[in-house]
Design a protein around this motif. Structure first.
Motif, short mmCIF file in Angstrom:
data_model
loop_
_atom_site.label_atom_id
_atom_site.label_comp_id
_atom_site.label_asym_id
_atom_site.label_seq_id
_atom_site.Cartn_x
_atom_site.Cartn_y
_atom_site.Cartn_z
N THR A 86 -6.78 -5.90 2.23
CA THR A 86 -8.65 -5.59 1.50
C THR A 86 -9.04 -5.85 0.50
OG1 THR A 86 -7.57 -3.69 1.94
CG2 THR A 86 -9.90 -4.12 0.67
N ARG A 89 -9.69 -9.73 2.78
CA ARG A 89 -10.77 -9.98 3.31
C ARG A 89 -12.15 -9.23 1.84
NH1 ARG A 89 -8.12 -5.18 5.75
NH2 ARG A 89 -7.09 -6.12 8.37
N ALA A 90 -11.48 -9.67 0.67
CA ALA A 90 -12.51 -9.67 -0.04
C ALA A 90 -13.14 -10.65 -0.85
CB ALA A 90 -12.39 -8.78 -1.30
N MET A 105 -15.02 -4.09 -0.35
CA MET A 105 -14.07 -4.07 0.62
C MET A 105 -13.32 -4.37 -1.36
SD MET A 105 -13.30 -4.76 2.92
CE MET A 105 -14.34 -4.04 3.34
#
Length: 348
Positions: A86, A89-90, A105
């Motif tokens: 996560t 992805r952020a 995210m």
């Protein structure tokens, strides 16, 4: 004789001066550009290396060892993969300037870290959220988040002169400057310089941070029209840049450009010309010449002021050519403006 000083009077004070002297930008555009150049999180692994770093700027990359930074071992990767992925992805969304998606995210990552009771993970999420808010020009939100990060660091026993504390304090000073709170900004910059002084040669991160503080403090003095103090801090930033990034780096070129324009504003035209010609020489050696056109255009304006029309014309034509090649509208606009003024003056 055309007076460039008239152009300078119209320049928004919250802009970085390597942008063209005649181009007006909104605060949001300024902040995003400043963050691209300066955003550096020292809440990352001390051993990180990035071949694309500029002075005062460490690009967020997925190559960062998030797992190690959070205190996990490699065999914990699968167990903690939801938090790690996560966060990655952020970070990718931030790199792509997909700020809304990045924020979603990060909120998800924060919930995961809180559920896991992972204090380091929570701290890391807050730091990324604060930088994201700053990057999106949400200054009030960024300020609150940075204060939260600072409180978490200090409550965990981190000393005041820790590089992370100084760096976050520097960002808070920058926010005060952008919000036109001059006294708090000045106090913040001076505090950062005082705290970094005894540590500035400890390692590369400390040297970089010392350079960033001087660079940002120089911009503060430029905003407040104190050119002599601005030049002092720009020279110090340039010195550090040469020591850490090398004399032929893009950041060296930009700092020389800043020194040139600041000298111009101080009516020291010979020094201004010298600095900008040095910047051009460095820029010619760089693979990425996207900013070089603006430097050429700035040099053209100074040569115009000195009445060296032929050389000014050549410099501005090169600035326009580079601006066209790299789709840099600022370079094109300023070069065209200068060329028009040259025609006007030569026709007299």
């Amino acid at each position: 004789m055309f007076k460039i000083g008239k152009i300078l009077c119209s320049v928004p004070k919250t802009r970085r001066i390597f942008y063209p002297l005649v181009h007006k930008v909104a605060l949001k555009g300024f902040v995003i550009q400043k963050m691209r150049l300066y955003n550096q999180s020292f809440l990352r692994p001390k051993t990180r290396k990035s071949p694309n770093n500029t002075f005062g700027s460490v690009s967020i990359t997925v190559a960062l060892s998030i797992l190690t930074w959070l205190g996990f071992q490699k065999d914990d990767d699968e167990k903690e993969s939801e938090l790690i992925m996560t966060l990655k992805r952020a970070i990718l969304c931030t790199q792509r300037e997909e700020f809304n998606k990045a924020e979603q995210m990060l909120h998800l990552a924060l919930r995961i870290a809180q559920q896991q009771q992972n204090e380091q993970g929570v701290l890391y999420c807050y730091d990324l959220m604060a930088n994201l808010a700053f990057n999106s020009c949400e200054l009030d939100k960024a300020e609150k988040l940075f204060v939260s990060v600072l409180q978490m660091l200090l409550s965990s026993g981190t000393p005041e002169d820790d590089i992370r504390v100084i760096h976050i304090s520097l960002k808070l000073a920058r926010i005060c400057q952008l919000k036109a709170n001059k006294e708090r900004a000045d106090l913040g910059y001076r505090w950062c310089l005082e705290k970094i002084e005894s540590h500035r040669n400890d390692n590369e991160d400390a040297k970089l941070l010392y350079g960033v503080i001087n660079d940002w403090y120089a911009q503060y003095w430029l905003d407040n029209d104190d050119l002599s103090k601005a030049i002092i801090h720009l020279n110090e930033a340039y010195k550090v840049c040469n020591e850490t990034k090398g004399i032929n780096s893009e950041k060296s070129m930009l700092l020389l450009n800043d020194l040139g324009i600041t000298s111009f504003r101080a009516e020291d035209y010979n020094s201004a010309e010298k600095f900008l010609k040095e910047a051009v020489l460095i820029g010619n050696q760089l693979e990425d010449k996207s900013h070089l056109g603006v430097v050429h255009a700035n040099l053209g304006l100074i040569l115009l002021q000195k009445g060296v029309y032929g050389e000014a014309e050549r410099s501005c034509k090169e600035g326009r050519r580079l601006g066209t090649s790299y789709e840099n509208t600022e370079s094109i606009e300023q070069s065209n403006y200068c060329l028009d003024q040259i025609k006007m003056n030569m026709g007299k």
